[in-house]
Design a protein around this motif. Structure first.
Motif, PDB file in Angstrom:
ATOM      1  N   ASP A 122      12.897  -9.731 -19.176  1.00 31.92           N
ATOM      2  CA  ASP A 122      14.284 -10.103 -18.887  1.00 31.92           C
ATOM      3  C   ASP A 122      14.530 -10.247 -17.398  1.00 31.92           C
ATOM      4  O   ASP A 122      15.350 -11.068 -16.968  1.00 31.92           O
ATOM      5  CB  ASP A 122      15.238  -9.057 -19.471  1.00 31.92           C
ATOM      6  CG  ASP A 122      15.317  -9.149 -20.987  1.00 31.92           C
ATOM      7  OD1 ASP A 122      14.857 -10.178 -21.525  1.00 31.92           O
ATOM      8  OD2 ASP A 122      15.801  -8.193 -21.616  1.00 31.92           O
ATOM      9  N   GLY A 123      13.826  -9.472 -16.590  1.00 29.62           N
ATOM     10  CA  GLY A 123      14.011  -9.568 -15.152  1.00 29.62           C
ATOM     11  C   GLY A 123      13.032 -10.493 -14.470  1.00 29.62           C
ATOM     12  O   GLY A 123      12.956 -10.531 -13.242  1.00 29.62           O
ATOM     13  N   ALA A 124      12.261 -11.242 -15.269  1.00 26.82           N
ATOM     14  CA  ALA A 124      11.242 -12.139 -14.713  1.00 26.82           C
ATOM     15  C   ALA A 124      11.501 -13.544 -15.228  1.00 26.82           C
ATOM     16  O   ALA A 124      10.866 -14.018 -16.173  1.00 26.82           O
ATOM     17  CB  ALA A 124       9.842 -11.667 -15.115  1.00 26.82           C
ATOM     18  N   SER A 125      12.440 -14.226 -14.592  1.00 29.31           N
ATOM     19  CA  SER A 125      12.872 -15.532 -15.084  1.00 29.31           C
ATOM     20  C   SER A 125      11.768 -16.576 -15.050  1.00 29.31           C
ATOM     21  O   SER A 125      11.765 -17.520 -15.846  1.00 29.31           O
ATOM     22  CB  SER A 125      14.063 -16.026 -14.254  1.00 29.31           C
ATOM     23  OG  SER A 125      13.715 -16.097 -12.876  1.00 29.31           O
ATOM     24  N   ALA A 126      10.802 -16.409 -14.133  1.00 25.53           N
ATOM     25  CA  ALA A 126       9.728 -17.401 -14.030  1.00 25.53           C
ATOM     26  C   ALA A 126       8.724 -17.285 -15.167  1.00 25.53           C
ATOM     27  O   ALA A 126       7.993 -18.238 -15.459  1.00 25.53           O
ATOM     28  CB  ALA A 126       9.006 -17.247 -12.696  1.00 25.53           C
ATOM     29  N   LEU A 127       8.673 -16.116 -15.818  1.00 21.99           N
ATOM     30  CA  LEU A 127       7.697 -15.905 -16.892  1.00 21.99           C
ATOM     31  C   LEU A 127       8.238 -16.520 -18.181  1.00 21.99           C
ATOM     32  O   LEU A 127       8.833 -15.850 -19.027  1.00 21.99           O
ATOM     33  CB  LEU A 127       7.428 -14.412 -17.073  1.00 21.99           C
ATOM     34  CG  LEU A 127       6.369 -14.025 -18.111  1.00 21.99           C
ATOM     35  CD1 LEU A 127       5.025 -14.657 -17.784  1.00 21.99           C
ATOM     36  CD2 LEU A 127       6.234 -12.501 -18.181  1.00 21.99           C
ATOM     37  N   ALA A 128       8.005 -17.815 -18.331  1.00 19.85           N
ATOM     38  CA  ALA A 128       8.630 -18.562 -19.421  1.00 19.85           C
ATOM     39  C   ALA A 128       7.717 -18.788 -20.622  1.00 19.85           C
ATOM     40  O   ALA A 128       8.189 -19.154 -21.696  1.00 19.85           O
ATOM     41  CB  ALA A 128       9.115 -19.912 -18.898  1.00 19.85           C
ATOM     42  N   HIS A 129       6.405 -18.580 -20.449  1.00 18.40           N
ATOM     43  CA  HIS A 129       5.462 -18.965 -21.509  1.00 18.40           C
ATOM     44  C   HIS A 129       4.523 -17.801 -21.801  1.00 18.40           C
ATOM     45  O   HIS A 129       3.682 -17.446 -20.976  1.00 18.40           O
ATOM     46  CB  HIS A 129       4.660 -20.189 -21.081  1.00 18.40           C
ATOM     47  CG  HIS A 129       5.515 -21.296 -20.518  1.00 18.40           C
ATOM     48  ND1 HIS A 129       6.331 -22.081 -21.307  1.00 18.40           N
ATOM     49  CD2 HIS A 129       5.707 -21.722 -19.239  1.00 18.40           C
ATOM     50  CE1 HIS A 129       6.971 -22.951 -20.547  1.00 18.40           C
ATOM     51  NE2 HIS A 129       6.614 -22.755 -19.287  1.00 18.40           N
ATOM     52  N   VAL A 130       4.671 -17.196 -22.993  1.00 19.57           N
ATOM     53  CA  VAL A 130       3.882 -16.029 -23.384  1.00 19.57           C
ATOM     54  C   VAL A 130       3.073 -16.370 -24.631  1.00 19.57           C
ATOM     55  O   VAL A 130       3.642 -16.649 -25.695  1.00 19.57           O
ATOM     56  CB  VAL A 130       4.784 -14.807 -23.640  1.00 19.57           C
ATOM     57  CG1 VAL A 130       3.944 -13.617 -24.106  1.00 19.57           C
ATOM     58  CG2 VAL A 130       5.578 -14.452 -22.381  1.00 19.57           C
ATOM     59  N   PHE A 131       1.758 -16.360 -24.497  1.00 21.26           N
ATOM     60  CA  PHE A 131       0.842 -16.637 -25.606  1.00 21.26           C
ATOM     61  C   PHE A 131       0.342 -15.306 -26.165  1.00 21.26           C
ATOM     62  O   PHE A 131      -0.173 -14.467 -25.420  1.00 21.26           O
ATOM     63  CB  PHE A 131      -0.346 -17.472 -25.127  1.00 21.26           C
ATOM     64  CG  PHE A 131       0.011 -18.860 -24.684  1.00 21.26           C
ATOM     65  CD1 PHE A 131      -0.189 -19.943 -25.534  1.00 21.26           C
ATOM     66  CD2 PHE A 131       0.558 -19.091 -23.426  1.00 21.26           C
ATOM     67  CE1 PHE A 131       0.135 -21.232 -25.138  1.00 21.26           C
ATOM     68  CE2 PHE A 131       0.880 -20.369 -23.006  1.00 21.26           C
ATOM     69  CZ  PHE A 131       0.680 -21.448 -23.865  1.00 21.26           C
ATOM     70  N   VAL A 132       0.478 -15.114 -27.479  1.00 21.72           N
ATOM     71  CA  VAL A 132       0.174 -13.827 -28.096  1.00 21.72           C
ATOM     72  C   VAL A 132      -1.128 -13.911 -28.876  1.00 21.72           C
ATOM     73  O   VAL A 132      -1.296 -14.760 -29.754  1.00 21.72           O
ATOM     74  CB  VAL A 132       1.317 -13.378 -29.028  1.00 21.72           C
ATOM     75  CG1 VAL A 132       0.986 -12.035 -29.669  1.00 21.72           C
ATOM     76  CG2 VAL A 132       2.625 -13.289 -28.249  1.00 21.72           C
ATOM     77  N   VAL A 133      -2.049 -12.997 -28.539  1.00 14.38           N
ATOM     78  CA  VAL A 133      -3.345 -12.905 -29.215  1.00 14.38           C
ATOM     79  C   VAL A 133      -3.265 -11.774 -30.235  1.00 14.38           C
ATOM     80  O   VAL A 133      -2.839 -10.656 -29.916  1.00 14.38           O
ATOM     81  CB  VAL A 133      -4.469 -12.634 -28.200  1.00 14.38           C
ATOM     82  CG1 VAL A 133      -5.820 -12.538 -28.905  1.00 14.38           C
ATOM     83  CG2 VAL A 133      -4.500 -13.721 -27.135  1.00 14.38           C
ATOM     84  N   ALA A 134      -3.682 -12.044 -31.447  1.00 15.97           N
ATOM     85  CA  ALA A 134      -3.587 -11.058 -32.522  1.00 15.97           C
ATOM     86  C   ALA A 134      -4.521  -9.878 -32.273  1.00 15.97           C
ATOM     87  O   ALA A 134      -5.632 -10.031 -31.765  1.00 15.97           O
ATOM     88  CB  ALA A 134      -3.912 -11.708 -33.858  1.00 15.97           C
ATOM     89  N   ASP A 135      -4.044  -8.680 -32.631  1.00 16.73           N
ATOM     90  CA  ASP A 135      -4.887  -7.490 -32.635  1.00 16.73           C
ATOM     91  C   ASP A 135      -4.478  -6.639 -33.827  1.00 16.73           C
ATOM     92  O   ASP A 135      -3.896  -7.150 -34.791  1.00 16.73           O
ATOM     93  CB  ASP A 135      -4.805  -6.733 -31.302  1.00 16.73           C
ATOM     94  CG  ASP A 135      -3.396  -6.225 -30.974  1.00 16.73           C
ATOM     95  OD1 ASP A 135      -2.518  -6.272 -31.873  1.00 16.73           O
ATOM     96  OD2 ASP A 135      -3.169  -5.784 -29.840  1.00 16.73           O
ATOM     97  N   GLU A 136      -4.739  -5.345 -33.787  1.00 14.01           N
ATOM     98  CA  GLU A 136      -4.453  -4.489 -34.939  1.00 14.01           C
ATOM     99  C   GLU A 136      -2.976  -4.118 -35.056  1.00 14.01           C
ATOM    100  O   GLU A 136      -2.579  -3.460 -36.038  1.00 14.01           O
ATOM    101  CB  GLU A 136      -5.302  -3.211 -34.863  1.00 14.01           C
ATOM    102  CG  GLU A 136      -4.946  -2.262 -33.718  1.00 14.01           C
ATOM    103  CD  GLU A 136      -5.648  -2.600 -32.410  1.00 14.01           C
ATOM    104  OE1 GLU A 136      -5.752  -1.702 -31.556  1.00 14.01           O
ATOM    105  OE2 GLU A 136      -6.089  -3.763 -32.241  1.00 14.01           O
ATOM    106  N   HIS A 137      -2.152  -4.525 -34.106  1.00 13.77           N
ATOM    107  CA  HIS A 137      -0.738  -4.174 -34.116  1.00 13.77           C
ATOM    108  C   HIS A 137       0.108  -5.287 -34.742  1.00 13.77           C
ATOM    109  O   HIS A 137      -0.367  -6.420 -34.911  1.00 13.77           O
ATOM    110  CB  HIS A 137      -0.257  -3.898 -32.694  1.00 13.77           C
ATOM    111  CG  HIS A 137      -0.949  -2.747 -32.048  1.00 13.77           C
ATOM    112  ND1 HIS A 137      -2.093  -2.904 -31.295  1.00 13.77           N
ATOM    113  CD2 HIS A 137      -0.678  -1.418 -32.053  1.00 13.77           C
ATOM    114  CE1 HIS A 137      -2.499  -1.724 -30.852  1.00 13.77           C
ATOM    115  NE2 HIS A 137      -1.660  -0.810 -31.296  1.00 13.77           N
ATOM    116  N   ASP A 138       1.368  -4.981 -35.048  1.00 13.20           N
ATOM    117  CA  ASP A 138       2.260  -5.983 -35.646  1.00 13.20           C
ATOM    118  C   ASP A 138       3.535  -6.173 -34.823  1.00 13.20           C
ATOM    119  O   ASP A 138       4.557  -6.628 -35.333  1.00 13.20           O
ATOM    120  CB  ASP A 138       2.617  -5.606 -37.085  1.00 13.20           C
ATOM    121  CG  ASP A 138       3.276  -4.231 -37.194  1.00 13.20           C
ATOM    122  OD1 ASP A 138       3.515  -3.596 -36.142  1.00 13.20           O
ATOM    123  OD2 ASP A 138       3.551  -3.791 -38.331  1.00 13.20           O
TER     124      ASP A 138
END
Length: 526
Positions: A122-138
């Motif tokens: 929320d405080g990082a306006s430039a961080l617009a693109h987050v790619f999520v890699v699957a692991d054992e968590h949900d």
């Protein structure tokens, strides 16, 4: 096809085209040939571009060791972006600092770390693109991109613009003190200084296409145990790939010497790369306990933290014919030379030991290790630290001087003394912790040790040892001092001993001197 230059992506593609069907990577259950790794990295590059990222953008990689870490790094270089390593042990405040300081525009993250990403995004306006890699968590986070789905929608072809040897490589280093710093390199410089230069141990190659010749011989199978989130882990991986070898990436969530040795057996690894005693001693102890067929293992290399003589002797005894390459280096310096049997280090071309006047010191004199030639641009967004570390001598030659002290010996080789930032000043005498730690770890009762300075009313500081013991052993200050006096001068001998259950190390195997200093001070305060 565009002209290939000394760019990390170009150099990788030279090797791919020379041996496309050779096994490039073993990462847990994942096995990728050079062709497959190249195609997946191409898809990553295209996915970054589709999301709106462009050349020069910084892409964080926030993950434990896995194939996707390497794919994302190579993919970023292919698209002329800059991958940024993120320590997966960071707490929210440290992650927030990296996201801001590194100007991250994108992020590749394992799903289990999404709660921390949510806290800082929320405080990082430039961080617009987050790619999520699957692991054992949900865990879930709105507005993110599924990594595998993104790759599935992209082409695996190479259709990229001309790259440049000036394209950036950056590695964030925590060092021994202070906030992490981004060390910024040109691609050509880091290739020559830290990644073998296509001619490991010799002069760098002069034409990128010469790397194709590495595919002519049998592949060197290397067991790589260090995390990619640190420079050492990246460099040994790139060295393996630029040698047309097979990289076995350790993907366990903890350092497991049993499984590492079984992997060496199963895959026929010829070389194992690790960092210091923190990684080497558990391997040696497991070889003592268990029964392993490691006859293929010919070389153990350590970089980033030197091995103690006792651990070296143990490994050589347990693995007949083993060669140990113990080398120094730093994120700002690149890879240094390997230790000789006498415990010294040859000076490579364009390296020197400089005095305060930025001139080489004489035989028997001490100064700071320095390098010129293929060196970094500086610290990202930190002109003050850059000015403190990079200097121009009276002849106009620019040097990087990270702060490691060394003494020039009569044969021209040098003895490493240690990092000045952790040097102990006791009564005007300088004590470098690394030297004392190596002596202490040769004691039969000591499993691990870190040496720090604690306040002293008379001498300013005195030497204190924080140690963990081998099972079933006890140790007193007098016992330790008696052992140490046989090997080092009296002023270097620890006057205080603090015994702990475990000496914590970074994931790269380096000592945490801040923790040790705090622990010693607390234990010794009346």
């Amino acid at each position: 096809m565009t002209q290939r230059v000394f760019n990390l992506a170009d150099l990788f593609e030279v090797v791919v085209d020379a041996c496309p069907d050779r096994l490039a990577l073993i990462a847990g259950e994942v096995r990728l040939t050079y062709r497959q790794l190249d195609e997946r990295a191409n898809r990553v590059a295209h996915a970054f571009a589709t999301a709106g990222l462009g050349p020069g953008d910084h892409i964080g990689i926030y993950s434990r060791n896995r194939a996707e870490w390497l794919e994302a790094m190579i993919g970023a270089f292919k698209a002329r972006m800059v991958p940024i390593n993120i320590n997966y042990r960071y707490v929210e405040d440290e992650l927030r600092y990296i996201v801001d300081n590194a100007d991250l525009a994108g992020l590749v993250v394992e799903r289990g770390y999404l709660p921390k990403v949510a806290a800082v995004r929320d405080g990082a306006s430039a961080l617009a693109h987050v790619f999520v890699v699957a692991d054992e968590h949900d865990d879930k986070l709105d507005g993110t991109i599924d990594y595998e789905a993104a790759l599935a929608n992209e082409s695996g072809a190479r259709d990229f613009e001309q790259r440049s040897p000036e394209d950036r490589y950056m590695v964030y280093t925590g060092g021994t003190t202070g906030f992490p710093k981004g060390v910024e390199w040109r691609s050509h410089d880091i290739f020559c200084s830290a990644m073998g230069g296509g001619n490991f141990g010799g002069e760098p190659i002069e034409n990128p296409e010469l790397l194709a010749g590495k595919a002519e011989g049998a592949p060197l199978v290397q067991m790589l145990t260090t995390p990619l989130m640190h420079g050492n882990g990246q460099w040994v991986t790139w060295i393996t790939l630029f040698s047309a070898g097979t990289a076995i990436m350790w993907t366990g969530h903890r350092y497991d010497p049993v499984e590492i040795l079984r992997t060496i057996e199963r895959e026929g690894a010829v070389t194992m790369m690790l960092v210091g005693d923190a990684m080497a001693r558990p391997i040696a102890d497991e070889l003592e306990r268990g029964s392993y067929n490691v006859e293929t293992l010919k070389v153990i290399g350590s970089g980033g933290a030197l091995l103690s003589p006792s651990v070296k002797a143990q490994l050589v005894r347990l693995i007949p014919g083993l060669y140990i390459s113990d080398s120094f280096g730093a994120s700002e310096f690149g890879a240094g030379s390997s230790q000789t049997p006498g415990g010294r280090f040859p000076l490579k071309p364009k390296t020197a030991v400089l005095g305060e006047d930025l001139r080489p010191v004489g035989v028997g004199e001490s100064g700071r290790l320095a390098r010129t030639g293929y060196i970094p641009i500086g610290y990202y967004k930190d002109p003050v630290k850059t000015a403190e570390t990079f200097h121009v001598d009276p002849d106009g030659v620019r040097w990087v001087i990270p702060g490691d002290f060394a003494r020039v010996e009569d044969d021209g080789d040098v003895t490493l003394l240690g990092r000045g930032s952790v040097c102990i000043n006791t009564g005007g005498e300088k004590v470098f912790p690394e030297e004392v730690e190596g002596v202490l770890k040769a004691h039969a009762a000591v499993y691990d040790a870190v040496v720090v300075g604690v306040p002293d009313a008379r001498f300013g500081e005195r030497v204190a040892a924080v140690v963990s013991l081998r099972e079933g052993h006890t140790l007193t200050t007098d016992d330790l001092a008696e052992h140490a006096r046989d090997h080092i001068a009296g002023y270097k001998v620890p006057r205080d001993l603090v015994v702990v259950d475990e000496v914590p190390r970074t994931p790269a195997g380096k000592p945490d001197y801040r923790w040790a200093k705090t622990t010693a001070a607390a234990a010794l305060t009346p």
